[in-house]
Design an enzyme around this catalytic site. Structure first.
Site, PDB file in Angstrom:
ATOM      1  N   ASP A  16       0.787  -1.379  -0.151  1.00 50.82           N
ATOM      2  CA  ASP A  16       0.368   0.087  -0.105  1.00 50.82           C
ATOM      3  C   ASP A  16       0.473   1.080  -0.025  1.00 50.82           C
ATOM      4  OD1 ASP A  16       1.117  -0.373   2.950  1.00 50.82           O
ATOM      5  OD2 ASP A  16      -1.124  -1.027   3.688  1.00 50.82           O
ATOM      6  N   ASN A  18      -7.151  -1.912  15.173  1.00 54.74           N
ATOM      7  CA  ASN A  18      -8.284  -2.368  14.497  1.00 54.74           C
ATOM      8  C   ASN A  18      -8.601  -3.703  13.350  1.00 54.74           C
ATOM      9  OD1 ASN A  18      -7.477  -1.478  12.292  1.00 54.74           O
ATOM     10  ND2 ASN A  18      -8.631   0.369  11.473  1.00 54.74           N
ATOM     11  N   HIS A  60      -7.420  -3.884  10.373  1.00 54.80           N
ATOM     12  CA  HIS A  60      -7.185  -4.037   8.734  1.00 54.80           C
ATOM     13  C   HIS A  60      -5.676  -4.690   8.383  1.00 54.80           C
ATOM     14  CE1 HIS A  60      -4.688   0.056   9.758  1.00 54.80           C
ATOM     15  NE2 HIS A  60      -4.005  -0.851   9.471  1.00 54.80           N
ATOM     16  N   GLU A  83      -9.382  -2.094   5.719  1.00 53.54           N
ATOM     17  CA  GLU A  83     -10.468  -1.604   6.646  1.00 53.54           C
ATOM     18  C   GLU A  83     -11.457  -2.002   7.344  1.00 53.54           C
ATOM     19  OE1 GLU A  83      -8.411   0.462   8.640  1.00 53.54           O
ATOM     20  OE2 GLU A  83      -8.280   2.778   8.063  1.00 53.54           O
TER      21      GLU A  83
HETATM   22  P1  PGA Z   1       2.408  -1.648  12.700  1.00 50.84           P
HETATM   23  O1  PGA Z   1       0.904  -1.118  11.457  1.00 50.84           O
HETATM   24  O2  PGA Z   1       2.927  -2.514  11.904  1.00 50.84           O
HETATM   25  O3  PGA Z   1       2.863   0.806  12.865  1.00 50.84           O
HETATM   26  O4  PGA Z   1       1.670  -1.541  13.683  1.00 50.84           O
HETATM   27  C1  PGA Z   1       0.790  -2.803  11.004  1.00 50.84           C
HETATM   28  C2  PGA Z   1      -0.609  -2.646  10.305  1.00 50.84           C
HETATM   29  O5  PGA Z   1      -1.319  -0.927  10.800  1.00 50.84           O
HETATM   30  O6  PGA Z   1      -0.413  -3.118   9.621  1.00 50.84           O
END
Ligand code: PGA
Length: 241
Positions: free
Chosen positions: A67, A136, A138, A143
């Site tokens: 992404d 959350n 995702h 999302e």
């Molecule tokens: P993080 O993010 O590794 O910074 O916790 C993971 C994500 O949001 O997919």
């Protein structure tokens, strides 16, 4: 899903590195999807070490990123393009033409997504997909919503994701509100998936991931349908299991 619980973040990073390094050695032309965020940073650091000290060879490796924020300039130090160069690509012998990320500078994001999806299909599918998970639930920027999209698409970030990611920006107002992301179908097409999870803030979502329920409220729960997923997590992330 195969679950491996490690003592701490360092062990998660080490195991992730071992798995990727082994696969690169077995298949020097491997196609990998890479993720950004805090979680894979330790693994990328160790991969760089393996390249510098042990000659791990990336000259045939092809990478595709999951992404990118939209819109964002590649020169912005919060772009995922910048992140990947800073944490990995500038320190290894990967060929620039073998690196692919959704283009956050594109004037036509819909076309960019369609082209990215087509390019992935033309590459013939990826061998291994590295993923992190949001608090959350995702994966990529898929999302929690009533419905999830299959293909690469432009999406709005949720308030929660903007708040969580604001830790990387000077001001929450600087966080882009949209992103280009592989879709759930794009992710599920990978031959194998490596999901890295660390920290107690992830424990509630880890519990949901392994609850036996699949729901669009926790996009990562769809990984339960894939037949080659390895989840590497530390004890703090696994504390509610
Ligand atoms: P993080 O993010 O590794 O910074 O916790 C993971 C994500 O949001 O997919």
């Amino acid at each position: 899903m195969k679950r491996i619980i490690c003592k701490n973040y360092d062990e998660v990073s080490l195991l992730g590195t071992d798995i990727l390094a082994k696969q690169i050695k077995q298949n020097p032309k491997i196609k990998m999807v890479l993720a950004t965020g805090s979680t894979p940073v330790g693994m990328y650091k160790k991969l760089v070490e393996m390249h510098k000290k042990n000659g791990l060879n990336f000259s045939g490796v092809r990478t595709f990123n999951l992404d990118e924020y939209y819109p964002i300039k590649k020169s912005n130090d919060q772009s995922y393009d910048f992140f990947m160069r800073d944490n990995l690509f500038s320190h290894i012998n990967i060929k620039p033409e073998n690196i692919h990320l959704p283009n956050g500078e594109s004037a036509d994001p819909e076309k960019e997504c369609a082209d990215y999806e087509k390019m992935l299909a033309q590459a013939g599918g990826v061998d291994i997909q590295v993923l992190g998970i949001g608090v959350n639930g995702h994966i990529g920027f898929n999302e929690p919503e009533n419905e999830l999209k299959l293909a690469t698409h432009l999406t709005n970030l949720t308030k929660n994701t903007i708040e969580v990611n604001s830790r990387f920006f000077k001001n929450i107002k600087d966080v882009p509100t949209k992103a280009l992301t592989m879709g759930m179908g794009t992710i599920m097409k990978a031959k194998s998936i490596l999901l890295l999870i660390s920290g107690e803030n992830k424990a509630p979502v880890v519990k949901k991931l392994f609850s036996g329920v699949v729901t669009t409220d926790v996009p990562a729960s769809f990984l339960n349908f894939h037949n080659d997923v390895t989840v590497i997590l530390d004890e703090r992330a696994a504390s509610l299991l």
